[in-house]
Each structure stands twice: as structure tokens, then as C-alpha cells.
Design a protein around this motif. Sequence first.
Motif, PDB file in Angstrom:
ATOM      1  N   VAL A  45       0.838  -1.202   0.000  1.00 17.49           N
ATOM      2  CA  VAL A  45       0.000   0.000   0.000  1.00 17.49           C
ATOM      3  C   VAL A  45       0.873   1.253   0.000  1.00 17.49           C
ATOM      4  O   VAL A  45       0.627   2.210  -0.751  1.00 17.49           O
ATOM      5  N   ALA A  46       1.906   1.255   0.842  1.00 18.61           N
ATOM      6  CA  ALA A  46       2.821   2.393   0.862  1.00 18.61           C
ATOM      7  C   ALA A  46       3.493   2.573  -0.496  1.00 18.61           C
ATOM      8  O   ALA A  46       3.662   3.704  -0.982  1.00 18.61           O
ATOM      9  N   ALA A  47       3.862   1.468  -1.133  1.00 24.41           N
ATOM     10  CA  ALA A  47       4.498   1.545  -2.450  1.00 24.41           C
ATOM     11  C   ALA A  47       3.549   2.108  -3.493  1.00 24.41           C
ATOM     12  O   ALA A  47       3.957   2.874  -4.375  1.00 24.41           O
ATOM     13  N   MET A  48       2.277   1.753  -3.415  1.00 25.06           N
ATOM     14  CA  MET A  48       1.313   2.286  -4.374  1.00 25.06           C
ATOM     15  C   MET A  48       1.136   3.786  -4.204  1.00 25.06           C
ATOM     16  O   MET A  48       0.957   4.525  -5.180  1.00 25.06           O
ATOM     17  N   VAL A  49       1.204   4.256  -2.962  1.00 27.17           N
ATOM     18  CA  VAL A  49       1.133   5.696  -2.720  1.00 27.17           C
ATOM     19  C   VAL A  49       2.355   6.394  -3.313  1.00 27.17           C
ATOM     20  O   VAL A  49       2.256   7.459  -3.921  1.00 27.17           O
ATOM     21  N   VAL A  50       3.525   5.781  -3.160  1.00 28.75           N
ATOM     22  CA  VAL A  50       4.738   6.340  -3.758  1.00 28.75           C
ATOM     23  C   VAL A  50       4.649   6.307  -5.284  1.00 28.75           C
ATOM     24  O   VAL A  50       5.054   7.256  -5.966  1.00 28.75           O
ATOM     25  N   MET A  51       4.099   5.232  -5.825  1.00 27.13           N
ATOM     26  CA  MET A  51       3.923   5.157  -7.272  1.00 27.13           C
ATOM     27  C   MET A  51       3.069   6.313  -7.784  1.00 27.13           C
ATOM     28  O   MET A  51       3.317   6.866  -8.865  1.00 27.13           O
ATOM     29  N   PHE A  52       2.064   6.708  -7.007  1.00 26.49           N
ATOM     30  CA  PHE A  52       1.186   7.804  -7.411  1.00 26.49           C
ATOM     31  C   PHE A  52       1.958   9.117  -7.539  1.00 26.49           C
ATOM     32  O   PHE A  52       1.502  10.058  -8.199  1.00 26.49           O
ATOM     33  N   MET A  53       3.141   9.193  -6.942  1.00 25.84           N
ATOM     34  CA  MET A  53       3.976  10.385  -7.090  1.00 25.84           C
ATOM     35  C   MET A  53       4.365  10.632  -8.539  1.00 25.84           C
ATOM     36  O   MET A  53       4.682  11.772  -8.913  1.00 25.84           O
ATOM     37  N   GLN A  54       4.357   9.589  -9.370  1.00 24.57           N
ATOM     38  CA  GLN A  54       4.641   9.793 -10.794  1.00 24.57           C
ATOM     39  C   GLN A  54       3.631  10.737 -11.422  1.00 24.57           C
ATOM     40  O   GLN A  54       3.970  11.564 -12.276  1.00 24.57           O
ATOM     41  N   ALA A  55       2.367  10.628 -10.993  1.00 21.45           N
ATOM     42  CA  ALA A  55       1.358  11.581 -11.469  1.00 21.45           C
ATOM     43  C   ALA A  55       1.675  12.980 -10.970  1.00 21.45           C
ATOM     44  O   ALA A  55       1.480  13.978 -11.682  1.00 21.45           O
ATOM     45  N   GLY A  56       2.167  13.078  -9.735  1.00 21.28           N
ATOM     46  CA  GLY A  56       2.557  14.376  -9.208  1.00 21.28           C
ATOM     47  C   GLY A  56       3.682  15.004 -10.002  1.00 21.28           C
ATOM     48  O   GLY A  56       3.643  16.198 -10.332  1.00 21.28           O
ATOM     49  N   PHE A  57       4.709  14.220 -10.339  1.00 19.78           N
ATOM     50  CA  PHE A  57       5.793  14.737 -11.170  1.00 19.78           C
ATOM     51  C   PHE A  57       5.265  15.179 -12.541  1.00 19.78           C
ATOM     52  O   PHE A  57       5.692  16.209 -13.083  1.00 19.78           O
ATOM     53  N   ALA A  58       4.356  14.395 -13.101  1.00 17.20           N
ATOM     54  CA  ALA A  58       3.807  14.741 -14.410  1.00 17.20           C
ATOM     55  C   ALA A  58       3.083  16.080 -14.356  1.00 17.20           C
ATOM     56  O   ALA A  58       3.329  16.968 -15.192  1.00 17.20           O
ATOM     57  N   PHE A  59       2.196  16.257 -13.395  1.00 16.40           N
ATOM     58  CA  PHE A  59       1.437  17.505 -13.304  1.00 16.40           C
ATOM     59  C   PHE A  59       2.352  18.690 -12.996  1.00 16.40           C
ATOM     60  O   PHE A  59       2.174  19.782 -13.546  1.00 16.40           O
ATOM     61  N   LEU A  60       3.311  18.496 -12.116  1.00 16.75           N
ATOM     62  CA  LEU A  60       4.234  19.579 -11.777  1.00 16.75           C
ATOM     63  C   LEU A  60       5.017  20.023 -13.011  1.00 16.75           C
ATOM     64  O   LEU A  60       5.118  21.222 -13.300  1.00 16.75           O
ATOM     65  N   GLU A  61       5.558  19.058 -13.760  1.00 16.24           N
ATOM     66  CA  GLU A  61       6.371  19.407 -14.923  1.00 16.24           C
ATOM     67  C   GLU A  61       5.520  19.975 -16.053  1.00 16.24           C
ATOM     68  O   GLU A  61       5.943  20.895 -16.757  1.00 16.24           O
ATOM     69  N   ILE A  62       4.327  19.432 -16.240  1.00 18.56           N
ATOM     70  CA  ILE A  62       3.434  19.981 -17.257  1.00 18.56           C
ATOM     71  C   ILE A  62       3.059  21.416 -16.902  1.00 18.56           C
ATOM     72  O   ILE A  62       3.063  22.310 -17.749  1.00 18.56           O
ATOM     73  N   GLY A  63       2.742  21.661 -15.637  1.00 19.80           N
ATOM     74  CA  GLY A  63       2.377  23.006 -15.221  1.00 19.80           C
ATOM     75  C   GLY A  63       3.485  24.010 -15.410  1.00 19.80           C
ATOM     76  O   GLY A  63       3.240  25.164 -15.795  1.00 19.80           O
ATOM     77  N   PHE A  64       4.725  23.597 -15.189  1.00 19.01           N
ATOM     78  CA  PHE A  64       5.869  24.493 -15.336  1.00 19.01           C
ATOM     79  C   PHE A  64       6.366  24.583 -16.783  1.00 19.01           C
ATOM     80  O   PHE A  64       7.251  25.390 -17.082  1.00 19.01           O
ATOM     81  N   SER A  65       5.827  23.761 -17.684  1.00 14.95           N
ATOM     82  CA  SER A  65       6.204  23.813 -19.097  1.00 14.95           C
ATOM     83  C   SER A  65       5.271  24.756 -19.847  1.00 14.95           C
ATOM     84  O   SER A  65       4.189  25.110 -19.375  1.00 14.95           O
ATOM     85  N   LYS A  76       7.222  10.658 -21.387  1.00 15.81           N
ATOM     86  CA  LYS A  76       8.479  10.493 -20.637  1.00 15.81           C
ATOM     87  C   LYS A  76       8.250   9.759 -19.320  1.00 15.81           C
ATOM     88  O   LYS A  76       8.994   8.833 -18.975  1.00 15.81           O
ATOM     89  N   ILE A  77       7.224  10.147 -18.582  1.00 19.01           N
ATOM     90  CA  ILE A  77       6.939   9.517 -17.294  1.00 19.01           C
ATOM     91  C   ILE A  77       6.649   8.026 -17.482  1.00 19.01           C
ATOM     92  O   ILE A  77       7.188   7.168 -16.767  1.00 19.01           O
TER      93      ILE A  77
END
Length: 482
Positions: A45-65, A76-77
Motif C-alpha cells: 500500500v505504501a508503495a502504491m502511494v509512492v507510485m502515485f507520485m509519478q502523477a505528481g511529477f507529471a502535473f508539476l512538470e506539465i504546469g511548469f512547461s 516520458k513519465i
Amino acid sequence: MRRALPLGLLMALLLPASALADTFDAAGAGKLPDSVGINSIWVIVAAMVVMFMQAGFAFLEIGFSRGKNAGTVVAKILTNFSIAGIMYWAVGFAFAFGSGKIAGHTGWFLVNFGDPQKAFPIMGLSDATIEAKWFFQFVFCAVSLAIVWGTTLERIKFGVYIIYAVVFAGFIYPVASHWVFGGGWLQSSLGMQDFAGSTAVHLIGATGALAVLLHLGPRRGKYGPDGKPRAIPGHNMPLFGLGILILWLGWFGFNPGSTLNAIDGRFTEVVLVTQLAACAGVLAALATARWRMGTLDIGMAGNGAIAALVAITAPSGYVSPWAAIPIGAVAGVIVVFGVLAIDKKLDDPVGALSAHGLAGIWGTLSCGLFTNPGLAKYNAVGHGGLVYNGSFHQLGVQALGVVVVFAFVLSVSWVVFAIIKATYGLRVSAEEEDAGLDMSEHGMYGYPEQFIPAPELVGYGAVPASAFKQPAVTPTHQEVPA
């Protein structure tokens, strides 16, 4: 390696039950205690929460692009996450957590490792299954790899992601992280403390990011003729904010999950420490931005949260709750000054060098200041910090670990990117950069209706049909189309 990989794949197909047998042989199939299932569920369960961070990186980078580069982040993600999964299964996990001072040498392809408590000794404190531990550590590797590319937005060839991801997930990250928290020499011989990866995950990723940036150079137009930086605003700050909140959520898998154990309830203490640090980081970054820049900058608020979370990652299992507040607050100050200073010379669109690099260094060093001796004894790694015992010993060990890991990752990554630059190439052409990577690399826009002329969007649902109608008669002064 060319011979070993195909052989390993073949063995995995021929012996599908071998991993299962190795996992359960120690206790005997059907005789496992309840804690195995409980702890395995918690780790997954903890690993799945960490995996969801990939969506966070995607949104952060898209927003800053800029909008013309929004779609390429998605590709890329997904690509990097997939490469990391295969490489970490094949060789990465063995390098990172197998027995050995310099690099692990047991558990290739997660087969034939024997007793899991002995094959991966540093994780022997938890009886979660090896498959659960592998998945948890794999998503850490994927996070570190995602950090690398924040500095490269809007100008790098897509193939570079693929080449470096293989080397990073198969060798660079596993070996460096092994030294720090996988049972390697920095941890086992010197007592370096890094509970969940301020150095082992975040500094490694940020150092790879620095290496590629030194070869890649800035985006076109970033620096004027006088050498002063120009702002290139991201196109979507709400999306950036959503990315920050997803990453913040992900840290409650990242740090508490590193206990690898739900039975004793200790992970809840790590949750508290993590949250306090993040809150302090946001407030400190906002205050610093207001003082230094004269405005409550949105990007600085988000990076304040990330920097504090990065900083608390190493000490989260070693410090008392009160210490989380100064650790997070200092990280919030560091990230503002770091972003402003680095931007004068290096084009880092998302502030990764500051939020993950500088904050990762601070978080690692903070163990040498604030580690509670009782928690150091509980974790069986290192000693108490300066605040408790007046000794600089642990601080010195932490500093040495930072220098060693930074030097190793920077040198190897710099060479890898130099080879890529001399052969395949790093940058897209000036024309492709101006057009945007969505179109030049992928042949489609992330936001088609914003870039494709309306007459070419026939049938595109987001465009009203009236946009395609031609007037039946020549308009007069009374029939001018709106």
C-alpha cells in the motif's frame, strides 16, 4: 551483461515458482505468521502511494512547461517508469540490497536467493515478502529517475531518456543507494543515517539532473544578451499545485513505508514528523519569497513543500517531532535562495537542483544535528546528533556520505551524458524546440485546440461546429460574423 540478461529472462520463464519458493522456504509454506501478510500489505500500500507520485511529477512538470511541451511529459513519465521496473527487477534490486559492501550480489531477477532474511540482510528487520520489498524499493528508484529530468524540460531528445534510464536504474542508482541505505559501506561501516532517501533518492536524482544540464544548456531565450535570466512562465499553475499536493501525499508512503512494518505502529510517528516538516517548509518559503522577491510566489510555495519533504526524508525515522519544524523551515528558506541563485547561471525550469539537491543535502546533514540517540539505537545505525550529545561525529559522517555520493553520481552521469551527446545527441534542433516537443517528438499536441487552426479540427469535439460554417452570402455591413 549482454549474456546475463537474456539468460536471466530465460531462467525466469523456465522456473516460474522459484521466487515463490525462496520467499516462503524460511518459514515453511502454510506456516507463516500473520505478521507476514500484515506487513506485506502495508509495504505494498505504501508503495502504491509512492507510485502515485509519478502523477505528481507529471502535473508539476506539465504546469511548469509551456503548452507546446505538455504532452511529451506524459510519454516520458510512462517510458521511464517502465524501463526502471524491468531494470530494477533484473539487476537493480540485487545491486541495491544484496549482500556486499560495495554492491550487492544476490537476488538477480528475484530468484535463487535462498533465505530472504539473509540474502537481503539490511531489510531483515521486516518479514514482509521479498516481492513486496522489491516493489517498494522499485518505486523509490523510479522517483529518483523522475527527478533527473526536471532540469531538461522543453529541449531534450526523447531517446536520451531511454538510454540514461537503463544505466541509471540498472547501475547508478542501485550502487549509490546501496552504500547509503542498502547495507553498503557508508551505512554498515561508518554509520551514515538516511531513513528514506534524502541522499539515497533525492540527491542522487538531483545530481544526475545537474550532470545532464551541464551538457544540455539552457532553453532558447532564457538568457538575454547581457547574460541575465529571463522568466519563462509555466502555462498552468493550478496543475502545478495539484502536482505538489499529489507529491505531498506520496511522501506518506515514502517515509512511513520505510519502516517496512505495520505491527508496532511506529509508522504513525513518521507520518507526524513528515507532516510537521512540510507545513513549516511552505510557511518559511512564502515568508522568504515575500521578503526576498516582494511577492507570495506560487512556485516558491510549492517548492517550499517539496524541499521540506525532501529534507525530512533522511531524518524522519531518527528525530523527535519538534525537530521536524526547524528542519522543514530551513529547507523552505534554502529552496528560495537556491532557486534564485541557480537561475542566474543554469536553466532549471522546475527548481529540481534546489528542491531535491540542496534540500537533500540539508536533510542528510540534519541527522547529524537532530538525531535522537534512542532512535539511532532503535534503528541500529549511527549515533545521536550534535544537539543531544555535543559531538560532531555523526555530522561528519553525514557530510562524508553526501560528498561521496555526489562525486560518484556526478562523475558517472557526466561521462554517460558526454557519450550520448557525442553519439546520439542531447538537444533537439532549434526549429524543433521552437515548434515544441509535443509535435517534433510525438507528432501530436497536448492541447490540439490551442495550436491547430480551427479549419483543420473538423470533428474535434472541443471546437463548436459554428467555427467551421461558411457564410451563405457575402456579408454586408449588417451581416458581419461575430
